[in-house]
Design a protein around this motif. Structure first.
Motif, PDB file in Angstrom:
ATOM      1  N   VAL A  69       0.841  -1.207   0.000  1.00  7.08           N
ATOM      2  CA  VAL A  69       0.000   0.000   0.000  1.00  7.08           C
ATOM      3  C   VAL A  69       0.875   1.257   0.000  1.00  7.08           C
ATOM      4  O   VAL A  69       0.602   2.220  -0.704  1.00  7.08           O
ATOM      5  N   ILE A  94      -3.415   6.691   4.803  1.00  4.70           N
ATOM      6  CA  ILE A  94      -4.427   5.637   4.744  1.00  4.70           C
ATOM      7  C   ILE A  94      -5.554   5.924   5.727  1.00  4.70           C
ATOM      8  O   ILE A  94      -5.402   6.721   6.644  1.00  4.70           O
ATOM      9  N   ARG A 213      -6.004   3.768   0.621  1.00  5.20           N
ATOM     10  CA  ARG A 213      -5.198   4.976   0.422  1.00  5.20           C
ATOM     11  C   ARG A 213      -6.149   6.158   0.270  1.00  5.20           C
ATOM     12  O   ARG A 213      -7.166   6.082  -0.428  1.00  5.20           O
TER      13      ARG A 213
END
Length: 327
Positions: A69, A94, A213
């Motif tokens: 991520v 995030i 995200r």
């Protein structure tokens, strides 16, 4: 015929690239934890609801998901609350947008038969494996603190679940705090010393959850709303009659296929977590969850696992998409 200029070629290539990326769909990182949403995943319900192609990538640990991520390769990932606390403490852009489980007996500390470990104090001097910065790592450290066992006197080894299963098979470790399918393998020749259900009652609850995200969330709110809806529906199906859900052979096969767990173990593993309804999650993903993440981060810092803390963890949690799904 007019020759294309370099600029026009670059524009054309950029356009083709954009089309290709649009067709690539959304890459989502998932893990091997047993939960009802794996049935919806296997049935393609997320693709049907969102109208998007989804590239599902399996990962072994939350730390691996966080790395993917962070790189930007994966916009959505399934992790635990401990990796979330560590990533948020580093300022990763995030947000948690959905909880997939309040962790209970699905994660446990198992000690090997014949290891000489019969009580917590016997862990001193023994080799205990755990994936670092995972929910099980946090739970292990919290259990040792509760038992007043000095973590510095226990040899804690950083191993992924598959590595734990192999090390156990070789006899290299005395115990492991892990989840399935590795948990089922070590339990076959070991005994449970404690589980995350107990550790949660001792004041250190852990969760499985979905993160996104922030840049992806800003551009794709409807995708996330539909993703939440699908998960909420399958959780409702499970919670309406857990025994019937677990007795359904098709459900069991799908969960076993995606997680690597043995089909005969799935029915016993499903009740290992609690699966909150969307109404419950709308309340949970406010102060209760933010406090749990803050407490986890503070604990990890005290253990030297994170360098600094955020002034608030609220920006890393949102119930926006759950509330949109409920509307």
């Amino acid at each position: 015929m007019t020759r294309p200029t370099l600029t026009s070629l670059l524009v054309s290539l950029a356009f083709i690239s954009t089309l290709a990326n649009a067709n690539d769909g959304v890459t989502i990182a998932f893990q091997t934890g047993v939960d009802p949403s794996k049935v919806a995943q296997a049935d393609g319900d997320y693709e049907k609801a969102t109208g998007k192609k989804i590239n599902w990538r399996k990962f072994e640990s939350g730390a691996d998901v966080i790395a993917a991520v962070a790189s930007g390769d994966v916009p959505i990932g399934n992790i635990g609350s401990s990796p979330l606390a560590a990533a948020a403490s580093r300022g990763l852009p995030i947000q948690t947008f959905l909880v997939t489980g309040v962790i209970g007996a699905s994660e446990a500390l198992v000690v090997r038969n014949g290891s000489g470990i019969n009580k917590p104090a016997d862990l001193i001097g023994k080799k205990i494996a755990v994936p670092y910065v995972s929910t099980t790592h946090y739970s292990l450290l919290a259990a040792l603190k509760y038992w007043k066992v000095d973590a510095g006197k226990v040899t804690i080894l950083n191993l992924r679940p598959s590595e734990i299963a192999a090390a156990w098979q070789r006899g290299d470790i005395d115990g492991a705090y892990v989840w399935d399918p590795a948990l089922g393998k070590v339990k076959a020749s070991g005994k449970v010393l404690t589980s995350s259900a107990e550790v949660g009652k001792w004041g250190a609850p852990t969760y499985d959850l979905w993160i996104v995200r922030k840049d992806f969330a800003a551009k794709n709110p409807d995708f996330l709303k539909q993703f939440v809806k699908v998960t909420g529906k399958v959780f409702d199906r499970y919670n309406k009659d857990p025994q019937a859900f677990a007795a359904n052979a098709a459900n069991v096969e799908k969960i076993a296929r995606l997680t690597g767990s043995k089909p005969e173990e799935v029915a016993a593993l499903l009740p290992g977590n609690a699966y909150p309804s969307l109404q419950e999650q709308s309340r949970l993903l406010q102060q209760p969850f933010v406090k749990a993440v803050s407490d986890t981060a503070a604990f990890l810092k005290a253990q030297g696992k994170v360098e600094s803390l955020q002034s608030s963890y609220a920006p890393f949690v949102t119930n926006q998409f759950i509330n949109a799904a409920l509307r």
